[in-house]
Design a protein around this motif. Structure first.
Motif, PDB file in Angstrom:
ATOM      1  N   GLU A   1       0.814  -1.223   0.000  1.00  0.00           N
ATOM      2  CA  GLU A   1       0.000   0.000   0.000  1.00  0.00           C
ATOM      3  C   GLU A   1       0.844   1.268   0.000  1.00  0.00           C
ATOM      4  N   LEU A   2       2.145   1.134   0.252  1.00  0.00           N
ATOM      5  CA  LEU A   2       3.041   2.289   0.308  1.00  0.00           C
ATOM      6  C   LEU A   2       3.913   2.347  -0.944  1.00  0.00           C
ATOM      7  N   THR A   3       3.931   3.495  -1.586  1.00  0.00           N
ATOM      8  CA  THR A   3       4.810   3.719  -2.739  1.00  0.00           C
ATOM      9  C   THR A   3       5.668   4.942  -2.455  1.00  0.00           C
ATOM     10  N   VAL A   4       6.979   4.802  -2.644  1.00  0.00           N
ATOM     11  CA  VAL A   4       7.896   5.898  -2.343  1.00  0.00           C
ATOM     12  C   VAL A   4       8.863   6.083  -3.512  1.00  0.00           C
ATOM     13  N   TRP A   5       9.012   7.332  -3.941  1.00  0.00           N
ATOM     14  CA  TRP A   5       9.940   7.685  -5.006  1.00  0.00           C
ATOM     15  C   TRP A   5      11.025   8.602  -4.440  1.00  0.00           C
ATOM     16  N   PHE A   6      12.218   8.501  -5.013  1.00  0.00           N
ATOM     17  CA  PHE A   6      13.367   9.325  -4.625  1.00  0.00           C
ATOM     18  C   PHE A   6      13.748  10.187  -5.814  1.00  0.00           C
ATOM     19  N   ASP A   7      13.989  11.489  -5.576  1.00  0.00           N
ATOM     20  CA  ASP A   7      14.255  12.417  -6.670  1.00  0.00           C
ATOM     21  C   ASP A   7      15.472  13.281  -6.391  1.00  0.00           C
ATOM     22  N   LEU A   8      16.400  13.296  -7.337  1.00  0.00           N
ATOM     23  CA  LEU A   8      17.449  14.304  -7.368  1.00  0.00           C
ATOM     24  C   LEU A   8      16.993  15.369  -8.350  1.00  0.00           C
ATOM     25  N   LEU A   9      16.979  16.632  -7.924  1.00  0.00           N
ATOM     26  CA  LEU A   9      16.390  17.712  -8.720  1.00  0.00           C
ATOM     27  C   LEU A   9      17.388  18.861  -8.862  1.00  0.00           C
ATOM     28  N   HIS A  10      17.436  19.428 -10.071  1.00  0.00           N
ATOM     29  CA  HIS A  10      18.241  20.628 -10.283  1.00  0.00           C
ATOM     30  C   HIS A  10      17.544  21.487 -11.337  1.00  0.00           C
ATOM     31  N   PHE A  11      16.685  22.381 -10.871  1.00  0.00           N
ATOM     32  CA  PHE A  11      15.931  23.246 -11.767  1.00  0.00           C
ATOM     33  C   PHE A  11      16.744  24.483 -12.119  1.00  0.00           C
ATOM     34  N   PRO A  12      16.562  25.027 -13.330  1.00  0.00           N
ATOM     35  CA  PRO A  12      17.309  26.224 -13.735  1.00  0.00           C
ATOM     36  C   PRO A  12      17.117  27.362 -12.736  1.00  0.00           C
ATOM     37  N   GLY A  13      18.230  27.991 -12.365  1.00  0.00           N
ATOM     38  CA  GLY A  13      18.164  29.137 -11.471  1.00  0.00           C
ATOM     39  C   GLY A  13      18.046  28.803 -10.000  1.00  0.00           C
ATOM     40  N   SER A  14      18.083  27.517  -9.646  1.00  0.00           N
ATOM     41  CA  SER A  14      17.978  27.139  -8.239  1.00  0.00           C
ATOM     42  C   SER A  14      19.093  26.173  -7.876  1.00  0.00           C
ATOM     43  N   ASP A  15      19.314  26.004  -6.583  1.00  0.00           N
ATOM     44  CA  ASP A  15      20.326  25.064  -6.118  1.00  0.00           C
ATOM     45  C   ASP A  15      19.802  23.634  -6.228  1.00  0.00           C
ATOM     46  N   PRO A  16      20.697  22.660  -6.338  1.00  0.00           N
ATOM     47  CA  PRO A  16      20.259  21.263  -6.393  1.00  0.00           C
ATOM     48  C   PRO A  16      19.500  20.865  -5.127  1.00  0.00           C
ATOM     49  N   MET A  17      18.536  19.972  -5.281  1.00  0.00           N
ATOM     50  CA  MET A  17      17.709  19.524  -4.174  1.00  0.00           C
ATOM     51  C   MET A  17      17.506  18.017  -4.261  1.00  0.00           C
ATOM     52  N   VAL A  18      16.991  17.460  -3.193  1.00  0.00           N
ATOM     53  CA  VAL A  18      16.640  16.047  -3.147  1.00  0.00           C
ATOM     54  C   VAL A  18      15.259  15.934  -2.497  1.00  0.00           C
ATOM     55  N   ALA A  19      14.466  15.007  -3.014  1.00  0.00           N
ATOM     56  CA  ALA A  19      13.096  14.881  -2.525  1.00  0.00           C
ATOM     57  C   ALA A  19      12.702  13.426  -2.371  1.00  0.00           C
ATOM     58  N   VAL A  20      11.726  13.190  -1.513  1.00  0.00           N
ATOM     59  CA  VAL A  20      11.061  11.902  -1.402  1.00  0.00           C
ATOM     60  C   VAL A  20       9.568  12.151  -1.597  1.00  0.00           C
ATOM     61  N   ASP A  21       8.982  11.436  -2.551  1.00  0.00           N
ATOM     62  CA  ASP A  21       7.546  11.499  -2.817  1.00  0.00           C
ATOM     63  C   ASP A  21       6.911  10.199  -2.327  1.00  0.00           C
ATOM     64  N   ALA A  22       5.746  10.289  -1.711  1.00  0.00           N
ATOM     65  CA  ALA A  22       5.141   9.081  -1.152  1.00  0.00           C
ATOM     66  C   ALA A  22       3.630   9.132  -1.252  1.00  0.00           C
ATOM     67  N   THR A  23       3.035   7.960  -1.430  1.00  0.00           N
ATOM     68  CA  THR A  23       1.589   7.781  -1.261  1.00  0.00           C
ATOM     69  C   THR A  23       1.350   6.522  -0.443  1.00  0.00           C
ATOM     70  N   HIS A  24       0.321   6.570   0.377  1.00  0.00           N
ATOM     71  CA  HIS A  24      -0.044   5.404   1.188  1.00  0.00           C
ATOM     72  C   HIS A  24      -1.552   5.245   1.174  1.00  0.00           C
ATOM     73  N   LEU A  25      -1.991   4.083   0.724  1.00  0.00           N
ATOM     74  CA  LEU A  25      -3.422   3.776   0.718  1.00  0.00           C
ATOM     75  C   LEU A  25      -3.830   3.326   2.121  1.00  0.00           C
ATOM     76  N   GLY A  26      -3.938   4.305   2.992  1.00  0.00           N
ATOM     77  CA  GLY A  26      -4.265   4.037   4.387  1.00  0.00           C
ATOM     78  C   GLY A  26      -4.245   5.325   5.177  1.00  0.00           C
ATOM     79  N   GLY A  27      -4.358   5.206   6.492  1.00  0.00           N
ATOM     80  CA  GLY A  27      -4.449   6.371   7.348  1.00  0.00           C
ATOM     81  C   GLY A  27      -3.111   7.036   7.622  1.00  0.00           C
ATOM     82  N   GLU A  28      -3.161   8.249   8.175  1.00  0.00           N
ATOM     83  CA  GLU A  28      -1.961   9.042   8.411  1.00  0.00           C
ATOM     84  C   GLU A  28      -1.045   8.405   9.444  1.00  0.00           C
TER      85      GLU A  28
END
Length: 431
Positions: A231-258
């Motif tokens: 029920e849990l899906t997690v993605w990992f992202d390395l990001l570097h958008f023009p004009g900004s500093d590099p970043m790292v993110a975790v995206d998640a969804t869970h088919l369930g309660g908080e």
């Protein structure tokens, strides 16, 4: 080509007409899409009329709702837009949706959410459900429910004879198999029936840090995905958008309660304070807000791979150098239902992670630098060589997505169902 205007009731654009260039464009503006004409069908009857005319006139048809997945392999074709095939009917009792070929994923999610149900959406709300299903389809909820195509109960199609048909596992098992992930080479899909799933609770969002924290974020990601329930899906992202500093993110969804979701994501709580944290209980209709992908066409160069491992060596290699000139390097956790038997051209996905590499070709030199960086990632990491069909880029072919046995079966079915190659998909199985 002028005869098309008397064949269909929908709109027709010919070279030189106002709006022709906009009508023929791919969603990816880096792809040039040459066509002989563009037809926006009014309904399924229009599609059937177009097919019958094309058979007689010796024309070829390339079908796209809005241009996603366009590869430019359209020279000399009539480009069929199915945007106006936009009927959407939800049967909450049967947990099923009838979805027109032009209906985007976000619309299905909004309608299903009213009944505590969900379809199988990807990261973008503007991609058509039909297009995703024809390519197999990786969803936020694929770990729980498998390929999008695994959840299709029926297709409504126009075949190469111009006949309107309903295709199921019972009526035509071979064609049904091919349509569940083999692409648009075999018939024109005008609608499909999709199984919906209960989603009384959904928790999800993005947590964002500066790139200096990438090693600890990736370590937490690996710990989370090592024991994640389906029920849990997690993605990992390395990001570097023009004009900004590099970043790292975790995206998640869970088919369930908080509470359950936060417990599963607890390794993130021990990390340095993030720049932002959008995680919350949300309706399934708002999934598109997590990654906030563009909802308008734009140029891009992508490359996808399937990783066979995410061990210490792979993690170190992934973070060894800055990702520039790429904008994003994304890992999607697979596993779960993806590994189970699937009566589709793809079959099960045994690789645990998908890698998606994306950059913008602002000029020829940058385009070359993007592809070079993508190739370097692919050569340095443990990849299987197989790719999800919907993640193929314009330079790749269907052979990259399927085993030789599956590809051969698709080619046999192409010859049987469309012997004169009336239909030309984005990634033809015979090429």
């Amino acid at each position: 080509m002028k005869a098309l205007r008397s064949v269909v009731r929908g709109r027709v654009w010919l070279p030189g007409d106002a709006g022709f260039d906009e009508a023929r464009r791919a969603w990816n503006l880096a792809v040039e899409q040459p066509v002989a004409a563009v037809v926006e069908a009014a309904d399924a009857d229009d599609v059937a009329a177009l097919v019958r005319h094309a058979r007689t006139a010796g024309l070829r048809i390339a079908t796209q709702p809005n241009g996603h997945g366009g590869t430019g392999r359209t020279d000399g074709t009539v480009l069929l837009r199915t945007t106006r095939l936009d009927a959407l009917d939800i049967d909450p009792g049967a947990r099923r949706a009838r979805i027109g070929a032009g209906v985007p994923s976000g619309r299905v999610q909004a309608a299903a959410a009213q009944h505590g149900l969900t379809g199988l959406p990807g990261s973008s709300p503007v991609v058509s459900v039909a297009g995703v299903a024809l390519g197999g389809g990786l969803s936020w909820f694929g770990r729980a429910h498998g390929w999008v195509a695994d959840n299709v109960a029926a297709f409504e199609v126009v075949d190469s004879q111009g006949r309107q048909r309903r295709v199921t596992a019972g009526t035509d098992p071979d064609l049904f198999w091919a349509l569940r992930g083999g692409g648009g080479d075999f018939a024109i899909v005008t609608a499909l029936e999709l199984t919906l799933h209960p989603a009384p609770h959904l928790y999800g969002g993005r947590v964002l840090w500066t790139a200096e924290h990438a090693p600890t974020v990736l370590d937490a990601y690996r710990r989370i995905t090592a024991t994640a329930p389906d029920e849990l899906t997690v993605w990992f992202d390395l990001l570097h958008f023009p004009g900004s500093d590099p970043m790292v993110a975790v995206d998640a969804t869970h088919l369930g309660g908080e509470d359950e979701a936060r417990a599963l994501l607890a390794p993130l709580d021990g990390l340095p304070r993030p720049l932002s944290d959008s995680r919350r209980t949300m309706p399934v209709s708002e999934l598109g807000s997590i990654t906030a992908e563009p909802t308008d066409p734009g140029p891009g160069i992508s490359r996808a791979e399937l990783l066979t491992d995410l061990d210490d060596v792979t993690a170190k290699t992934l973070l060894a150098d800055p990702i520039a000139p790429l904008l994003s390097v994304q890992l999607r956790h697979l596993g779960g239902a993806f590994t189970r038997p699937s009566d589709s051209p793809h079959g099960p996905l045994t690789e645990p992670y998908a890698l998606y590499l994306f950059g913008i070709p602002t000029d020829p030199a940058t385009a070359q630098a993007v592809t070079t960086r993508q190739r370097a990632f692919a050569e340095a990491l443990p990849v299987s060589g197989r790719k999800p069909f919907t993640f193929l880029n314009p330079d790749e072919t269907a052979a990259s997505a399927f085993t030789p046995a599956a590809l051969n079966r698709l080619r046999v079915l192409k010859h049987h169902h469309d012997p004169h190659s009336l239909f030309r998909s984005n990634f033809p199985v015979h090429a």
